[in-house]
Design an enzyme around this catalytic site. Structure first.
Site, mmCIF file in Angstrom:
data_model
loop_
_atom_site.group_PDB
_atom_site.id
_atom_site.type_symbol
_atom_site.label_atom_id
_atom_site.label_comp_id
_atom_site.label_asym_id
_atom_site.label_seq_id
_atom_site.Cartn_x
_atom_site.Cartn_y
_atom_site.Cartn_z
ATOM 1 N N ASN A 182 -4.698 4.759 15.798
ATOM 2 C CA ASN A 182 -5.675 4.541 14.978
ATOM 3 C C ASN A 182 -6.009 3.361 15.348
ATOM 4 O O ASN A 182 -5.526 2.367 14.676
ATOM 5 C CB ASN A 182 -5.231 4.690 13.681
ATOM 6 C CG ASN A 182 -4.779 6.514 13.276
ATOM 7 O OD1 ASN A 182 -5.546 7.127 13.720
ATOM 8 N ND2 ASN A 182 -3.545 6.474 13.048
ATOM 9 N N GLU A 215 10.023 -2.132 7.582
ATOM 10 C CA GLU A 215 11.157 -1.469 8.283
ATOM 11 C C GLU A 215 12.052 -0.771 7.152
ATOM 12 O O GLU A 215 12.689 -1.919 6.867
ATOM 13 C CB GLU A 215 11.599 -2.403 9.408
ATOM 14 C CG GLU A 215 12.843 -1.969 10.075
ATOM 15 C CD GLU A 215 13.014 -0.385 10.347
ATOM 16 O OE1 GLU A 215 12.264 -0.175 11.305
ATOM 17 O OE2 GLU A 215 13.798 0.340 9.865
ATOM 18 N N CYS A 220 -1.825 6.012 10.202
ATOM 19 C CA CYS A 220 -0.528 5.310 10.711
ATOM 20 C C CYS A 220 -1.023 3.780 11.395
ATOM 21 O O CYS A 220 -1.978 3.966 12.089
ATOM 22 C CB CYS A 220 -0.084 6.215 11.738
ATOM 23 S SG CYS A 220 0.114 7.765 11.178
ATOM 24 N N GLU A 274 0.911 -1.186 -0.118
ATOM 25 C CA GLU A 274 -0.148 -0.006 -0.127
ATOM 26 C C GLU A 274 0.943 1.151 -0.067
ATOM 27 O O GLU A 274 2.004 1.211 0.605
ATOM 28 C CB GLU A 274 -0.941 -0.081 1.387
ATOM 29 C CG GLU A 274 -1.875 -1.262 1.083
ATOM 30 C CD GLU A 274 -2.914 -1.240 1.927
ATOM 31 O OE1 GLU A 274 -3.921 -1.901 1.930
ATOM 32 O OE2 GLU A 274 -2.913 -0.470 3.122
ATOM 33 N N CYS A 330 3.527 8.577 1.281
ATOM 34 C CA CYS A 330 3.820 7.579 2.310
ATOM 35 C C CYS A 330 3.951 6.007 1.663
ATOM 36 O O CYS A 330 3.291 5.622 1.162
ATOM 37 C CB CYS A 330 2.845 7.209 3.455
ATOM 38 S SG CYS A 330 3.389 6.020 4.663
ATOM 39 N N CYS A 380 5.559 -5.464 15.599
ATOM 40 C CA CYS A 380 5.138 -4.275 16.479
ATOM 41 C C CYS A 380 3.723 -4.700 16.867
ATOM 42 O O CYS A 380 2.820 -4.871 15.943
ATOM 43 C CB CYS A 380 5.246 -2.896 16.049
ATOM 44 S SG CYS A 380 7.082 -2.552 15.814
ATOM 45 N N CYS A 404 6.181 -7.172 7.492
ATOM 46 C CA CYS A 404 7.377 -6.636 7.974
ATOM 47 C C CYS A 404 7.758 -7.769 9.014
ATOM 48 O O CYS A 404 6.650 -8.333 9.543
ATOM 49 C CB CYS A 404 6.859 -5.361 8.615
ATOM 50 S SG CYS A 404 8.273 -4.524 9.649
ATOM 51 N N CYS A 424 0.512 -2.584 15.341
ATOM 52 C CA CYS A 424 0.784 -2.358 13.766
ATOM 53 C C CYS A 424 -0.077 -3.409 13.255
ATOM 54 O O CYS A 424 0.305 -4.508 13.118
ATOM 55 C CB CYS A 424 2.225 -2.209 13.418
ATOM 56 S SG CYS A 424 2.540 -2.169 11.707
HETATM 57 S S1 SF4 Z 1 5.366 -0.106 12.751
HETATM 58 FE FE1 SF4 Z 1 6.868 -0.369 11.300
HETATM 59 S S2 SF4 Z 1 8.309 -1.692 11.911
HETATM 60 FE FE2 SF4 Z 1 6.630 -2.074 13.409
HETATM 61 S S3 SF4 Z 1 5.794 -3.717 12.508
HETATM 62 FE FE3 SF4 Z 1 4.887 -2.113 11.653
HETATM 63 S S4 SF4 Z 1 5.609 -1.726 9.554
HETATM 64 FE FE4 SF4 Z 1 7.084 -2.944 11.003
#
Ligand code: SF4
Length: 358
Positions: A294, A164, A337, A90, A103, A114, A110, A117
């Site tokens: 979010n 990342e 985000c 995306e 963005c 996190c 990834c 996320c």
């Molecule tokens: S916040 Fe960034 S580094 Fe962390 S899992 Fe999501 S995409 Fe990966």
């Protein structure tokens, strides 16, 4: 065939020299594809037939395809880009005062996992190639010029989409070089921001290898204990290891490191958390982006109330650190985000924590 959008200007010059083409050929090509943003070089009048033949037989000009577009009422646009192998990422256009920040994603999925996320939940599939990063820009730019010709300028680039960026250092570095090259897209280096969760091997390379672009660190907590709950990578590379390295990255005049701080209700939004953040950053050249969480389907975290966010900001500012609460854009289409995820057919979406849009 070599992907054309993987080449720096210097790479192309070298290849043209080796093929015994006129020295201006590389210039014409970069001008045609990056400055004029035309996709059909055969219409370029200033190329010899020998050069055209060489180009046809040597380069692949494929771009990612736009598989799906979602537009939010606040003019945010989220693209699902289809890559050559069927993978999708995306890319999000974020409006700001008649211009746009783009963005970009740097990986399919990834590996950092996190906990806040949506991309992290998808797992790691693969790195993006340089041409796929540049391709996201070109595709979004073409769409913008066709659909919104009155305000089609992309002035800022943030590597805050899926992935990342420092885990895919070489491709991100090369793409950044093409973005800022005077022969390429000619973007100002201070208009490009790479956001990292604190991936140490990439941070260690930054000082020597990365062009002079901005860095943003996803901080999210001022203590290792809390940060590790949000960013598991912190267990491997704790704050006392990464912060001095970030401090040592040279910043140009009037520039600073952006620290992203995701505010989640009842976890890292108390006055104690705010004071801890202020103390941690007060003597640094820092700028703080507070990002209210979010929500996305199934997330364990919640967004704090507006009053709580305001109180947190006031405490941090009492340490004389410039602080901004990021306005959420694109939440309606899950383009905000931490919301990017392409594993779902519904095209839920962006992941990293987008920084300043200025
Ligand atoms: S916040 Fe960034 S580094 Fe962390 S899992 Fe999501 S995409 Fe990966």
């Amino acid at each position: 065939m070599i992907p054309f959008y993987s080449l720096s200007y210097q790479d192309l010059r070298k290849m043209c020299d080796q093929a015994d083409l006129a020295p201006a050929t590389a210039n014409h090509l970069f001008n045609w594809y990056y400055k004029k943003r035309k996709l059909d070089f055969c219409r370029a009048h200033n190329l010899s037939s020998k050069a055209k033949q060489y180009i046809l037989s040597s380069f692949d000009f494929a771009l990612p395809k736009i598989h799906f577009v979602q537009e939010s009422t606040d003019k945010t646009v989220k693209f699902l880009m289809l890559l050559h192998d069927g993978a999708t990422v995306e890319t999000v256009l974020i409006p700001f005062q008649g211009k746009y920040t783009l963005c970009l994603s740097s990986q399919v999925g990834c590996a950092m996992n996190c906990s806040f996320c949506y991309t992290g939940a998808q797992g790691f599939k693969r790195h993006l190639y340089t041409e796929e990063i540049i391709g996201q820009f070109l595709r979004a730019q073409i769409w913008l010029t066709e659909q919104r010709p009155a305000d089609d300028r992309i002035l800022n680039i943030v590597f805050m989409g899926q992935g990342e960026p420092l885990h895919n250092f070489d491709a991100v570095k090369k793409a950044s070089e093409i973005f800022i090259s005077q022969n390429g897209l000619s973007l100002a280096d201070h208009k490009i921001t790479i956001s990292t969760s604190g991936y140490l091997p990439g941070l260690l390379r930054w000082k020597e290898d990365m062009p002079n672009v901005n860095i943003a660190l996803s901080l999210h907590a001022a203590t290792n204990e809390k940060r590790a709950q949000l960013i598991p990578l912190n267990r491997r590379y704790p704050l006392e290891t990464i912060l001095p390295i970030v401090d040592a990255i040279p910043q140009g005049k009037k520039r600073f490191v952006t620290y992203e701080y995701l505010l989640t209700s009842g976890f890292n939004d108390s006055s104690e958390d705010a004071h801890a953040l202020g103390k941690l950053l007060q003597h640094k050249k820092a700028y703080i982006n507070l990002i209210p969480f979010n929500p996305y389907p199934g997330s364990q975290w919640k967004r704090p109330a507006d009053l709580q966010i305001l109180g947190f900001k006031q405490i941090v500012e009492s340490y004389s650190i410039p602080t901004l609460v990021r306005t959420t854009k694109g939440a309606q289409i899950l383009a905000a985000c931490g919301q990017l995820n392409t594993s779902s057919r519904n095209m839920q979406t962006c992941s990293h924590l987008p920084a300043q849009i200025s």
